[in-house]
Design an enzyme around this catalytic site. Sequence first.
Site, PDB file in Angstrom:
ATOM      1  N   GLU A  56      37.983  57.357  68.523  1.00 56.71           N
ATOM      2  CA  GLU A  56      38.523  56.008  68.263  1.00 56.71           C
ATOM      3  C   GLU A  56      37.969  55.473  66.944  1.00 56.71           C
ATOM      4  O   GLU A  56      38.725  55.005  66.081  1.00 56.71           O
ATOM      5  CB  GLU A  56      38.163  55.071  69.423  1.00 56.71           C
ATOM      6  CG  GLU A  56      38.654  53.650  69.176  1.00 56.71           C
ATOM      7  CD  GLU A  56      38.301  52.680  70.305  1.00 56.71           C
ATOM      8  OE1 GLU A  56      38.107  53.128  71.452  1.00 56.71           O
ATOM      9  OE2 GLU A  56      38.218  51.480  70.026  1.00 56.71           O
TER      10      GLU A  56
ATOM     11  N   ARG B 145      49.107  39.695  35.125  1.00 58.77           N
ATOM     12  CA  ARG B 145      48.752  38.262  35.034  1.00 58.77           C
ATOM     13  C   ARG B 145      47.894  38.029  33.781  1.00 58.77           C
ATOM     14  O   ARG B 145      46.852  38.687  33.625  1.00 58.77           O
ATOM     15  CB  ARG B 145      47.982  37.853  36.297  1.00 58.77           C
ATOM     16  CG  ARG B 145      47.321  36.498  36.243  1.00 58.77           C
ATOM     17  CD  ARG B 145      48.302  35.385  36.420  1.00 58.77           C
ATOM     18  NE  ARG B 145      47.643  34.086  36.483  1.00 58.77           N
ATOM     19  CZ  ARG B 145      48.289  32.941  36.386  1.00 58.77           C
ATOM     20  NH1 ARG B 145      49.617  32.919  36.223  1.00 58.77           N
ATOM     21  NH2 ARG B 145      47.642  31.804  36.466  1.00 58.77           N
TER      22      ARG B 145
ATOM     23  N   GLN C 163      35.754  41.770  32.487  1.00 55.23           N
ATOM     24  CA  GLN C 163      34.895  42.690  33.244  1.00 55.23           C
ATOM     25  C   GLN C 163      34.669  42.205  34.687  1.00 55.23           C
ATOM     26  O   GLN C 163      34.569  43.014  35.615  1.00 55.23           O
ATOM     27  CB  GLN C 163      33.557  42.821  32.518  1.00 55.23           C
ATOM     28  CG  GLN C 163      32.835  44.089  32.852  1.00 55.23           C
ATOM     29  CD  GLN C 163      31.571  44.232  32.044  1.00 55.23           C
ATOM     30  OE1 GLN C 163      30.660  43.412  32.155  1.00 55.23           O
ATOM     31  NE2 GLN C 163      31.499  45.238  31.207  1.00 55.23           N
TER      32      GLN C 163
END
Length: 386
Positions: free
Chosen positions: A245, A271, A282
């Site tokens: 799991e 953008r 940076q």
Amino acid sequence: MDFDLTPEQRDLRQRVIRFAREELGAQAAAHDRDETFDRDGWKACAEFGVLGWPVPREYGGSGLDPLTTLLACEALGYGCADNGLVFAVDNHLWACVVYLLRHGSPEQRARFLPGLVDGTLIGAHALTEPETGSDVLSLTTTAVRHGDDYVIDGAKCFISNGTIAGLYVLFARTADSGPAQQALSAFLLPRDTPGLEVRRAISKAGLRGTPMGELRLEGCRVPGANLLGAEGAGYRIFTSVIEWERGFMAASQIGRLQRLLETSVSYASSRTQFGVPIGSFQAVSHRLADLRVHLELARLMLYKVGWLKREGRIALLESAILKLFTSESLVEGALAAMRVHGARGYVADLPIEREVRDALAATTYGGTSDIQRTIIAGLSGLPEAR
Ligand SMILES: Cc1cc2nc3c(=O)[nH]c(=O)nc-3n(C[C@H](O)[C@H](O)[C@H](O)COP(=O)(O)OP(=O)(O)OC[C@H]3O[C@@H](n4cnc5c(N)ncnc54)[C@H](O)[C@@H]3O)c2cc1C
């Protein structure tokens, strides 16, 4: 050591990504908003073969080896925009089907696996109780033997797929005394078992496309034939399956991390502020470089776990490390994506805010990060935790 995928694995990955993008996730925002389960998506997954990836062909599955199964699950998590649907699949496969594969008798496999593979039966895992979370051995739901049957009484909560499941792998106490590790048993509980009631649906912050439920068991009579493994073997069964799991649910999370990285890189490249793409700052690029580092390291550990399981070896330590690192990376990665997207990351026009909500629970389900650290510490030779 060979890190190359086979041509068949590469082909499978491409096919899964195409399937997930084209046929799943289009209504992800609506399922999130309305907390509804994508039944059409579920059927499409069944038809594509997702629900039978790790299941032998004799039960209708495709019998993929563990490593190839992980690659397919990673591709599903990457391509499918509805994390709730993928989490429902993960719970079905890695908290229910895998129990039958590892511990089901031939009769139990023949009875349940075909329905679990063709999607008519949805699987769930019922362990957690109102007073029992991390401390699994303290659970109080009881199963008392009456002739050939067991009668189960108690309550279970936070059960993923709980309101839609047709089969629950349920844990109950079958002994009052003796070693705690031999006091629990696991049962296969069909939904229509008399005395089993789904008490309520639980609303949650994320993964809202996976219905979560609370169960009540009152004089719930289940035939002895539905006992999984031997009486008293429940905890041993749980600890042998939990590495599957933890390890295998990480695969789709890693797919999501890849998607978050690509979405954020694309946004940071287009953008502009102060006359340049924000990705040239940076502060922004290093945030995404860190995301890349986490993604690559999580993936390496994922493939190691897949390889260990393919070789039939134990992966308790590796799956705890993988679970801890991937889930924490997913939360950090989703928050990094939100920061990179500024206000657009926070408002609901883009799926980023949903990704953050969907990521948050990963450090809790399948055992919290604190518990993973405790397991890792114990397996590193430190004194047993108190
Ligand atoms: C989205 C989601 C899906 C889930 N699906 C299922 C499901 O399908 N089936 C199911 O049975 N359960 C499910 N759960 C429940 C999940 O397994 C439990 O939430 C988890 O085991 C933790 O238990 P708890 O929430 O009761 O927290 P608690 O155990 O009460 O822990 C609370 C806090 O205390 C800390 N803590 C507890 N014990 C220790 C310790 N020994 N050392 C250090 N810190 C400790 C924990 O890390 C945590 O921060 C799900 C939960 C979520 C959020």
